[in-house]
Scaffold this active site. Sequence first.
Site, PDB file in Angstrom:
ATOM      1  N   ASP A 140      42.747  31.499  35.711  1.00  0.00           N
ATOM      2  CA  ASP A 140      41.818  32.268  34.868  1.00  0.00           C
ATOM      3  C   ASP A 140      42.612  33.075  33.853  1.00  0.00           C
ATOM      4  O   ASP A 140      43.819  33.246  34.003  1.00  0.00           O
ATOM      5  CB  ASP A 140      40.952  33.206  35.732  1.00  0.00           C
ATOM      6  CG  ASP A 140      41.792  34.183  36.551  1.00  0.00           C
ATOM      7  OD1 ASP A 140      42.951  33.844  36.874  1.00  0.00           O
ATOM      8  OD2 ASP A 140      41.303  35.277  36.870  1.00  0.00           O
TER       9      ASP A 140
ATOM     10  N   ASP B 253      42.060  41.376  49.144  1.00  0.00           N
ATOM     11  CA  ASP B 253      43.511  41.304  49.322  1.00  0.00           C
ATOM     12  C   ASP B 253      44.130  42.391  48.464  1.00  0.00           C
ATOM     13  O   ASP B 253      43.535  42.810  47.471  1.00  0.00           O
ATOM     14  CB  ASP B 253      44.069  39.959  48.839  1.00  0.00           C
ATOM     15  CG  ASP B 253      44.240  39.947  47.333  1.00  0.00           C
ATOM     16  OD1 ASP B 253      43.225  39.798  46.626  1.00  0.00           O
ATOM     17  OD2 ASP B 253      45.369  40.139  46.835  1.00  0.00           O
TER      18      ASP B 253
ATOM     19  N   ASP C  49      46.633  32.454  45.243  1.00  0.00           N
ATOM     20  CA  ASP C  49      46.065  32.784  43.939  1.00  0.00           C
ATOM     21  C   ASP C  49      46.579  31.738  42.949  1.00  0.00           C
ATOM     22  O   ASP C  49      47.375  30.876  43.307  1.00  0.00           O
ATOM     23  CB  ASP C  49      46.440  34.211  43.532  1.00  0.00           C
ATOM     24  CG  ASP C  49      47.934  34.379  43.320  1.00  0.00           C
ATOM     25  OD1 ASP C  49      48.681  33.378  43.382  1.00  0.00           O
ATOM     26  OD2 ASP C  49      48.370  35.519  43.110  1.00  0.00           O
TER      27      ASP C  49
ATOM     28  N   GLY D  31      39.820  40.723  37.607  1.00  0.00           N
ATOM     29  CA  GLY D  31      39.904  41.715  36.532  1.00  0.00           C
ATOM     30  C   GLY D  31      39.359  43.080  36.916  1.00  0.00           C
ATOM     31  O   GLY D  31      39.010  43.878  36.047  1.00  0.00           O
TER      32      GLY D  31
ATOM     33  N   HIS E  11      51.664  49.480  60.861  1.00  0.00           N
ATOM     34  CA  HIS E  11      50.493  50.341  61.057  1.00  0.00           C
ATOM     35  C   HIS E  11      49.492  50.214  59.910  1.00  0.00           C
ATOM     36  O   HIS E  11      48.281  50.112  60.137  1.00  0.00           O
ATOM     37  CB  HIS E  11      50.902  51.811  61.219  1.00  0.00           C
ATOM     38  CG  HIS E  11      49.753  52.726  60.966  1.00  0.00           C
ATOM     39  ND1 HIS E  11      48.790  52.996  61.916  1.00  0.00           N
ATOM     40  CD2 HIS E  11      49.358  53.354  59.828  1.00  0.00           C
ATOM     41  CE1 HIS E  11      47.865  53.770  61.373  1.00  0.00           C
ATOM     42  NE2 HIS E  11      48.179  54.000  60.117  1.00  0.00           N
TER      43      HIS E  11
ATOM     44  N   GLY F 162      47.715  33.247  37.692  1.00  0.00           N
ATOM     45  CA  GLY F 162      47.238  33.793  36.412  1.00  0.00           C
ATOM     46  C   GLY F 162      47.524  35.275  36.278  1.00  0.00           C
ATOM     47  O   GLY F 162      48.073  35.727  35.277  1.00  0.00           O
TER      48      GLY F 162
END
Length: 372
Positions: free
Chosen positions: A146, A264, A92, A214, A333, A95
């Site tokens: 961003d 994610d 990422d 967002g 798990h 941000g």
Amino acid sequence: MIEFELIHEDTRTKARAGILRTPHGDIETPVFMPVGTKATVKAMTPDELTAIGAQIILGNTYHLYLRPGHDLIREAGGLHAFMGWEKPILTDSGGFQVFSLSDMRKITDEGVEFRSVVDGSTHFFTPEKVIEIEEAIGADIIMVLDECTAYPVERPDAERAVVRTYEWAKRCKDALTTDQALFGIVQGATYENLRKRSAELTVELDFPGYAIGGLSVGEPHSLMFEILDYTVPILPREKPRYVMGLGNPTSLIESIALGVDMFDCVLPTRVARNGMALTSEGKLNMRNARFARDYSPLDPAHDCYVCEKYSRAYIRHLVQAGEILGARLLTWHNLAYLIDTMADAREAIIEDRFAQFRDTYLSEHEKEFGIV
Ligand SMILES: [Zn+2]
């Protein structure tokens, strides 16, 4: 460089099955990406991640920049070599962490100033700086810087974030000197015309993939799907689409039906460390006394190593005793459960029965998983 190939598009929903080809291997989509914030998916070795079918993991630019530092990672040969993970990685832009973790931050058109969560020192992220860091880390897929807004946010602030995110995306693209795949990010909070405008502007910049940022920041569940419903169709059909920060199993299934390919979230690993199991029976709090003498598998409907080998009673005991193994087994798990659920969804898409799969999954699980 990446290539995205659509294998099948479901006829009754917008779900797609694809293959995302990266320099470190192919990824079958839809895909859930375990989060390895500080160059480790907490409690799991790379070999264990491979054993449960993880195809790609995330690294967090913000945390890796602060510690151990991107120069050190570059010196170690990049994040793949540093952490011993040979499959694809996505970073990422940092941000989200700058906007959510930092107590002091000052945003200008130039960039964002923030205070380190590690030692309180002051730092300044610009789009160019973030690309420099992401190039040093060396992930296959990297994200633009961003401006993330919270929920709720006033329209003028959301509008300014859309413009700034677009300007920063352009600068990130110009700053890139490698062939890493740089994804654009759509912002716009909960305002339909801002979301659409942000999607159009980002698509104009022609990225190899697109994220919707967002979301899952406290807005109602139904609103999030409404936003995805009108935003996703603006993104090019032939490029991968990624919703950041989503990890609730039912939310993933609903988002896949709206045409999302990548996800994610820290949820499966974070709740594991709190003694929570994500199972075919919903969320189970393993501290609960009802599991004290329950010698059945953690999830009788799941066939991972943990479910094959350990009972609920044993895992409850480990959690209650504060043993490290309890967190490890639940992490194992939970990640395996989400990864397997994505594989089941993919198979259903390829066999053109995803609508049925979704309806069954949601009717069986919506209540248990609730809204995250
Ligand atoms: Zn299992």
